[in-house]
Structure formats: C-alpha cells, structure tokens
Design a protein around this motif. Structure first.
Motif: not given
Length: 185
Positions: A65-84, A143-148
C-alpha cells in the motif's frame, strides 16, 4: 539416483518466498514479519541470491500500500540491482513507485501551501508532520492526507533504487526517462 530430492531454496530465496506468500495472502502480520526478515537478510545474502531476488522484490512493490514501506522494499530491490540483478526487470515497479510518490509529494506541497499548512515554508520531510491536524491542513480524509505526507517524507528514499536501475541500463533510461523526468522537475 532413484529418488530426486527437491532442492531446498537458499536461505534468502526462501525468505523472499515467505514475503511473496504473505503478500499474496494479504496477511498483514505475516507480511510484516516476512518483510523484516527480508530486510535483515538482504545484506548478508550472496550476490547470486540477490541477482535472483531483485526482480522478485521489485515485483512486490505494486502490492504494497502507498502508506506502507514501499521505498524500503525498493531500496532492497535496488541493492540487488547494484549487486547484479537485472535493472530492466526491476525498473518498471521501482520507477513506477518513484513516479507515484513524486506526484503525491507534489500534491502534498500544493495542498500544504494553498490550504494554510501553518507555515510560509514547506515542512521538513519528517513523519512528525503526520498528526491529528494533518487532514484539516491538507483537506481530504485521514488516509489520503497520510498517503500524501508519507510520499513527501519518502522522496529521498526512492532516490537510491531509482538511480540503481537508471545508472545500470541505457535501455532503462531510454524507456523510462521521458515518463519520470517531468515529475522530477
């Protein structure tokens, strides 16, 4: 050998599988536990494990969800990209998340300044701005205010995974730059 033994998934692959299963089951508690396990294990996984896990982690981004830890999950995926891991396989979900949060952050800034956020300047991107008065300051529901507000707070967190996929593939840049650059500006 008469019997073929099923190979057990590596430790990190199994951890990613648990996250995928929890997300598919829409089980918040299991997802939270599996997410924590993935974040704890990504640093110590082998590069071979990260190469396989990167696209799998990126593919989970739209399910968070947009109010979840998406950027942190993206960081993990990005770290994997940095490693190949394949940047093209990770690009769409990562850059889609960047674009969504950039647009939401822009909307936050617009609303903050037009509805009287209480200050002449925009606030620091700190989750302390998320309080009971936030919906009144921004308009809309809680919800909307928190998401933004969370999008406003997470913009910098999206930078490393976005750069990981953009810097490692000319094809990613060619395919996605025109969609993301206007939001960045």
């Amino acid at each position: 050998m008469i019997f073929k033994r099923k190979r057990e998934a590596s430790g990190f692959a199994a951890t990613v599988s648990k996250l995928e299963e929890a997300v598919a089951a829409r089980d918040g508690d299991r997802t939270g536990q599996a997410f924590t396990a993935v974040m704890d294990a990504v640093q110590s996984a082998s590069d071979a494990e990260r190469i396989l896990a990167g696209p799998r982690l990126a593919a989970l981004l739209p399910a968070f969800p947009p109010t979840g830890p998406r950027p942190t999950l993206a960081m993990a995926a990005g770290f994997c990209v940095e490693r190949g891991a394949d940047p093209m396989a990770c690009a769409e979900p990562i850059l889609g998340g960047v674009r969504r949060d950039l647009l939401d952050a822009l909307e936050f800034a617009r609303r903050w300044t037009t509805t009287g956020g209480g200050e002449d300047e925009l606030p620091e991107p700190d989750e302390k701005i998320i309080d009971d008065a936030l919906p009144a300051r921004l308009g809309g529901d809680v919800y909307e205010a928190t998401r933004l507000a969370l999008a406003w707070c997470s913009v910098e967190g999206w930078q490393p995974p976005a750069l990981a996929v953009l810097c490692r593939s000319a094809e990613v840049r060619r395919r996605y730059a025109s969609a993301i650059l206007p939001s960045c500006r």
